[in-house]
Design a protein around this motif. Structure first.
Motif, PDB file in Angstrom:
ATOM      1  N   ASN A  17       5.905  -0.015  11.610  1.00 31.91           N
ATOM      2  CA  ASN A  17       5.063  -0.174  10.428  1.00 31.91           C
ATOM      3  C   ASN A  17       5.838  -0.810   9.281  1.00 31.91           C
ATOM      4  OD1 ASN A  17       2.842   0.993  11.612  1.00 31.91           O
ATOM      5  ND2 ASN A  17       3.169   3.017  10.739  1.00 31.91           N
ATOM      6  N   GLY A  18       5.192  -1.769   8.598  1.00 33.74           N
ATOM      7  CA  GLY A  18       5.800  -2.371   7.424  1.00 33.74           C
ATOM      8  C   GLY A  18       6.807  -3.471   7.701  1.00 33.74           C
ATOM      9  N   ILE A  19       7.012  -3.839   8.966  1.00 34.61           N
ATOM     10  CA  ILE A  19       8.002  -4.863   9.304  1.00 34.61           C
ATOM     11  C   ILE A  19       7.498  -6.273   9.020  1.00 34.61           C
ATOM     12  CG2 ILE A  19       7.338  -5.212  11.719  1.00 34.61           C
ATOM     13  CD1 ILE A  19      10.949  -4.938  10.360  1.00 34.61           C
ATOM     14  N   GLY A  20       6.140  -6.437   8.918  1.00 35.79           N
ATOM     15  CA  GLY A  20       5.602  -7.749   8.563  1.00 35.79           C
ATOM     16  C   GLY A  20       4.734  -8.409   9.610  1.00 35.79           C
ATOM     17  N   LYS A  21       4.173  -7.629  10.526  1.00 30.91           N
ATOM     18  CA  LYS A  21       3.340  -8.204  11.595  1.00 30.91           C
ATOM     19  C   LYS A  21       2.105  -8.903  11.029  1.00 30.91           C
ATOM     20  CE  LYS A  21       2.826  -4.257  13.749  1.00 30.91           C
ATOM     21  NZ  LYS A  21       3.681  -3.413  12.858  1.00 30.91           N
ATOM     22  N   SER A  22       1.368  -8.189  10.185  1.00 32.11           N
ATOM     23  CA  SER A  22       0.148  -8.769   9.604  1.00 32.11           C
ATOM     24  C   SER A  22       0.476  -9.906   8.650  1.00 32.11           C
ATOM     25  CB  SER A  22      -0.667  -7.685   8.879  1.00 32.11           C
ATOM     26  OG  SER A  22      -1.153  -6.729   9.800  1.00 32.11           O
ATOM     27  N   THR A  23       1.569  -9.765   7.918  1.00 30.90           N
ATOM     28  CA  THR A  23       2.006 -10.838   7.012  1.00 30.90           C
ATOM     29  C   THR A  23       2.280 -12.116   7.792  1.00 30.90           C
ATOM     30  OG1 THR A  23       2.971  -9.269   5.452  1.00 30.90           O
ATOM     31  CG2 THR A  23       3.770 -11.538   5.337  1.00 30.90           C
ATOM     32  N   LEU A  24       2.966 -11.981   8.920  1.00 30.06           N
ATOM     33  CA  LEU A  24       3.260 -13.147   9.751  1.00 30.06           C
ATOM     34  C   LEU A  24       1.973 -13.760  10.293  1.00 30.06           C
ATOM     35  CD1 LEU A  24       5.116 -15.063  11.274  1.00 30.06           C
ATOM     36  CD2 LEU A  24       5.382 -13.305  13.050  1.00 30.06           C
ATOM     37  N   LEU A  25       1.057 -12.917  10.775  1.00 26.13           N
ATOM     38  CA  LEU A  25      -0.195 -13.441  11.334  1.00 26.13           C
ATOM     39  C   LEU A  25      -0.994 -14.181  10.266  1.00 26.13           C
ATOM     40  CD1 LEU A  25      -1.611 -13.045  14.238  1.00 26.13           C
ATOM     41  CD2 LEU A  25      -3.266 -11.733  12.927  1.00 26.13           C
ATOM     42  N   ARG A  26      -1.066 -13.617   9.065  1.00 27.57           N
ATOM     43  CA  ARG A  26      -1.800 -14.266   7.973  1.00 27.57           C
ATOM     44  C   ARG A  26      -1.137 -15.579   7.576  1.00 27.57           C
ATOM     45  NH1 ARG A  26      -5.460 -11.327   5.012  1.00 27.57           N
ATOM     46  NH2 ARG A  26      -5.847  -9.213   5.745  1.00 27.57           N
ATOM     47  N   THR A  27       0.171 -15.633   7.690  1.00 29.68           N
ATOM     48  CA  THR A  27       0.889 -16.876   7.396  1.00 29.68           C
ATOM     49  C   THR A  27       0.582 -17.941   8.439  1.00 29.68           C
ATOM     50  OG1 THR A  27       2.694 -15.623   6.362  1.00 29.68           O
ATOM     51  CG2 THR A  27       3.177 -17.887   7.005  1.00 29.68           C
ATOM     52  N   LEU A  28       0.523 -17.520   9.704  1.00 26.21           N
ATOM     53  CA  LEU A  28       0.257 -18.462  10.798  1.00 26.21           C
ATOM     54  C   LEU A  28      -1.126 -19.095  10.700  1.00 26.21           C
ATOM     55  CD1 LEU A  28       1.756 -16.540  13.862  1.00 26.21           C
ATOM     56  CD2 LEU A  28       2.766 -18.448  12.628  1.00 26.21           C
ATOM     57  N   CYS A  29      -2.101 -18.347  10.119  1.00 28.49           N
ATOM     58  CA  CYS A  29      -3.445 -18.918  10.015  1.00 28.49           C
ATOM     59  C   CYS A  29      -3.711 -19.512   8.638  1.00 28.49           C
ATOM     60  CB  CYS A  29      -4.505 -17.878  10.370  1.00 28.49           C
ATOM     61  SG  CYS A  29      -4.544 -16.431   9.327  1.00 28.49           S
ATOM     62  N   GLY A  30      -2.711 -19.519   7.752  1.00 29.33           N
ATOM     63  CA  GLY A  30      -2.841 -20.179   6.459  1.00 29.33           C
ATOM     64  C   GLY A  30      -3.524 -19.353   5.391  1.00 29.33           C
ATOM     65  N   PHE A  31      -3.686 -18.033   5.621  1.00 27.06           N
ATOM     66  CA  PHE A  31      -4.316 -17.183   4.620  1.00 27.06           C
ATOM     67  C   PHE A  31      -3.377 -16.890   3.454  1.00 27.06           C
ATOM     68  CE2 PHE A  31      -7.680 -15.023   7.535  1.00 27.06           C
ATOM     69  CZ  PHE A  31      -8.273 -16.260   7.711  1.00 27.06           C
ATOM     70  N   GLN A  32      -2.069 -17.046   3.683  1.00 32.21           N
ATOM     71  CA  GLN A  32      -1.097 -16.895   2.608  1.00 32.21           C
ATOM     72  C   GLN A  32       0.043 -17.868   2.873  1.00 32.21           C
ATOM     73  OE1 GLN A  32      -0.475 -12.627   3.548  1.00 32.21           O
ATOM     74  NE2 GLN A  32       1.700 -13.096   3.567  1.00 32.21           N
ATOM     75  N   PRO A  33       0.729 -18.320   1.808  1.00 31.68           N
ATOM     76  CA  PRO A  33       1.782 -19.325   1.975  1.00 31.68           C
ATOM     77  C   PRO A  33       3.020 -18.749   2.662  1.00 31.68           C
ATOM     78  CG  PRO A  33       1.698 -18.556  -0.300  1.00 31.68           C
ATOM     79  CD  PRO A  33       0.514 -17.963   0.397  1.00 31.68           C
ATOM     80  N   GLU A  34       3.789 -19.625   3.294  1.00 28.58           N
ATOM     81  CA  GLU A  34       5.012 -19.191   3.957  1.00 28.58           C
ATOM     82  C   GLU A  34       6.024 -18.663   2.938  1.00 28.58           C
ATOM     83  OE1 GLU A  34       3.942 -22.336   3.953  1.00 28.58           O
ATOM     84  OE2 GLU A  34       3.715 -23.130   5.976  1.00 28.58           O
ATOM     85  N   LEU A  35       6.709 -17.595   3.292  1.00 29.37           N
ATOM     86  CA  LEU A  35       7.817 -17.115   2.462  1.00 29.37           C
ATOM     87  C   LEU A  35       8.991 -18.082   2.595  1.00 29.37           C
ATOM     88  CD1 LEU A  35       7.627 -13.298   3.322  1.00 29.37           C
ATOM     89  CD2 LEU A  35       6.802 -14.443   1.258  1.00 29.37           C
ATOM     90  N   MET A  36       9.122 -18.667   3.779  1.00 27.96           N
ATOM     91  CA  MET A  36      10.112 -19.719   4.036  1.00 27.96           C
ATOM     92  C   MET A  36       9.747 -20.367   5.360  1.00 27.96           C
ATOM     93  SD  MET A  36      13.473 -17.502   5.208  1.00 27.96           S
ATOM     94  CE  MET A  36      13.507 -16.577   3.678  1.00 27.96           C
ATOM     95  N   GLY A  37      10.347 -21.523   5.640  1.00 29.76           N
ATOM     96  CA  GLY A  37      10.094 -22.191   6.902  1.00 29.76           C
ATOM     97  C   GLY A  37       8.742 -22.890   6.924  1.00 29.76           C
ATOM     98  N   SER A  38       8.252 -23.191   8.127  1.00 34.35           N
ATOM     99  CA  SER A  38       6.984 -23.912   8.250  1.00 34.35           C
ATOM    100  C   SER A  38       6.299 -23.565   9.562  1.00 34.35           C
ATOM    101  CB  SER A  38       7.221 -25.430   8.174  1.00 34.35           C
ATOM    102  OG  SER A  38       8.090 -25.845   9.222  1.00 34.35           O
ATOM    103  N   VAL A  39       4.989 -23.799   9.588  1.00 36.36           N
ATOM    104  CA  VAL A  39       4.168 -23.575  10.776  1.00 36.36           C
ATOM    105  C   VAL A  39       3.574 -24.909  11.197  1.00 36.36           C
ATOM    106  CG1 VAL A  39       2.166 -22.367  11.729  1.00 36.36           C
ATOM    107  CG2 VAL A  39       3.580 -21.248   9.981  1.00 36.36           C
ATOM    108  N   HIS A  40       3.670 -25.235  12.484  1.00 33.80           N
ATOM    109  CA  HIS A  40       3.130 -26.499  12.984  1.00 33.80           C
ATOM    110  C   HIS A  40       2.107 -26.237  14.087  1.00 33.80           C
ATOM    111  CE1 HIS A  40       6.812 -27.919  11.020  1.00 33.80           C
ATOM    112  NE2 HIS A  40       6.236 -29.111  10.972  1.00 33.80           N
ATOM    113  N   ILE A  41       1.012 -26.978  14.058  1.00 38.03           N
ATOM    114  CA  ILE A  41      -0.007 -26.919  15.096  1.00 38.03           C
ATOM    115  C   ILE A  41      -0.119 -28.308  15.715  1.00 38.03           C
ATOM    116  CG2 ILE A  41      -2.435 -26.492  15.605  1.00 38.03           C
ATOM    117  CD1 ILE A  41      -2.526 -24.682  13.173  1.00 38.03           C
ATOM    118  N   ASN A  42       0.210 -28.391  16.984  1.00 37.73           N
ATOM    119  CA  ASN A  42       0.205 -29.688  17.684  1.00 37.73           C
ATOM    120  C   ASN A  42       1.002 -30.744  16.914  1.00 37.73           C
ATOM    121  OD1 ASN A  42      -1.476 -28.654  19.729  1.00 37.73           O
ATOM    122  ND2 ASN A  42      -3.302 -29.081  18.515  1.00 37.73           N
ATOM    123  N   GLY A  43       2.100 -30.319  16.303  1.00 41.91           N
ATOM    124  CA  GLY A  43       2.983 -31.245  15.602  1.00 41.91           C
ATOM    125  C   GLY A  43       2.653 -31.454  14.136  1.00 41.91           C
TER     126      GLY A  43
END
Length: 233
Positions: A17-43
């Motif tokens: 709990n609290g490690i960031g699972k939901s935060t990561l998922l929301r980042t992957l779908c663009g619901f919140q901005p990345e804390l760092m790094g980037s997400v790519h879909i088909n490049g």
């Protein structure tokens, strides 16, 4: 962390709990901005993709309560075609066909005319997954899809997700506390441990002792032979 998901794979994000699972998922779908790094879909970088096109690439099932449970199952499923319909929301023959295929796959025919508030938790969860299928995206993201379900319905949902990934060649990623079920059914798993965050096939994660330190060792230990956690009495 760095990981890549392929078509036709079922993958889980697990951790305490609290490690960031939901935060990561929301980042992957663009619901919140990345804390760092980037997400790519088909490049393509996520934050450069137009919203309507993104809605044709990613569908999301969250744990939040629906805004209105007074809709019928049929009406809720039709909303999944919104990225493809005109401003009137008129359904084409293709839209109706996609909805019918999802209804058949999720075995929802008996519930089509029921209101969502009339459904059990397990039935409603199947409807929400069907709505994501109706959206016809190559990627489906789910946040804790088995919350509030009993063991039988947890297994049923996980097996459905695996079937969807393998039969329709979609990428299915979900967060979960059901680590033992994920080990048995997933193709890949990401363990958020706050350090190395390993991502691999469950069997390789077990071989590399990645589950051994997930919980305090004086309370819970991991049995690599059975792929399950044991409570230290």
């Amino acid at each position: 962390m760095s990981f890549t998901l392929n078509k036709g794979e079922l993958a889980a994000i697990v951790g305490v709990n609290g490690i960031g699972k939901s935060t990561l998922l929301r980042t992957l779908c663009g619901f919140q901005p990345e804390l760092m790094g980037s997400v790519h879909i088909n490049g393509d970088e996520l934050n450069t993709i137009e919203p309507q096109y993104l809605a044709q690439q990613i569908s999301v099932v969250l744990t939040e309560t629906m805004a209105s449970k007074n809709m019928s199952v049929k009406e809720l499923l039709a909303l999944g075609r919104q990225p493809y319909t005109n401003w009137l929301g008129s359904l084409s023959k293709k839209d109706i066909s996609v909805i019918a295929d999802s209804v058949s796959l999720m075995e929802l025919t008996p519930f089509l005319n029921k209101k969502c508030f009339e459904l059990s938790d397990g039935q409603l969860q199947r409807v929400m997954i069907a709505r994501a299928l109706v959206q016809d995206t190559s990627i489906i993201l789910l946040d804790e899809p088995t919350t509030h379900l009993d063991l039988y319905h947890k297994v049923q949902i996980f097996k459905l997700l695996k079937s969807i990934a393998h039969k329709t060649n979609k990428t299915v990623l979900f967060t979960s506390h059901e680590i033992e079920l994920a080990i048995q059914l997933c193709d890949k798993m990401l363990i958020l441990d706050g350090q190395t965050n390993p991502f691999e096939q469950p069997c390789k994660l077990i071989a590399n002792n990645c589950f051994d330190t997930l919980f305090p060792s004086d309370t819970i230990s991991f049995d690599a032979v059975t792929g399950s956690f044991k409570i230290k009495k």
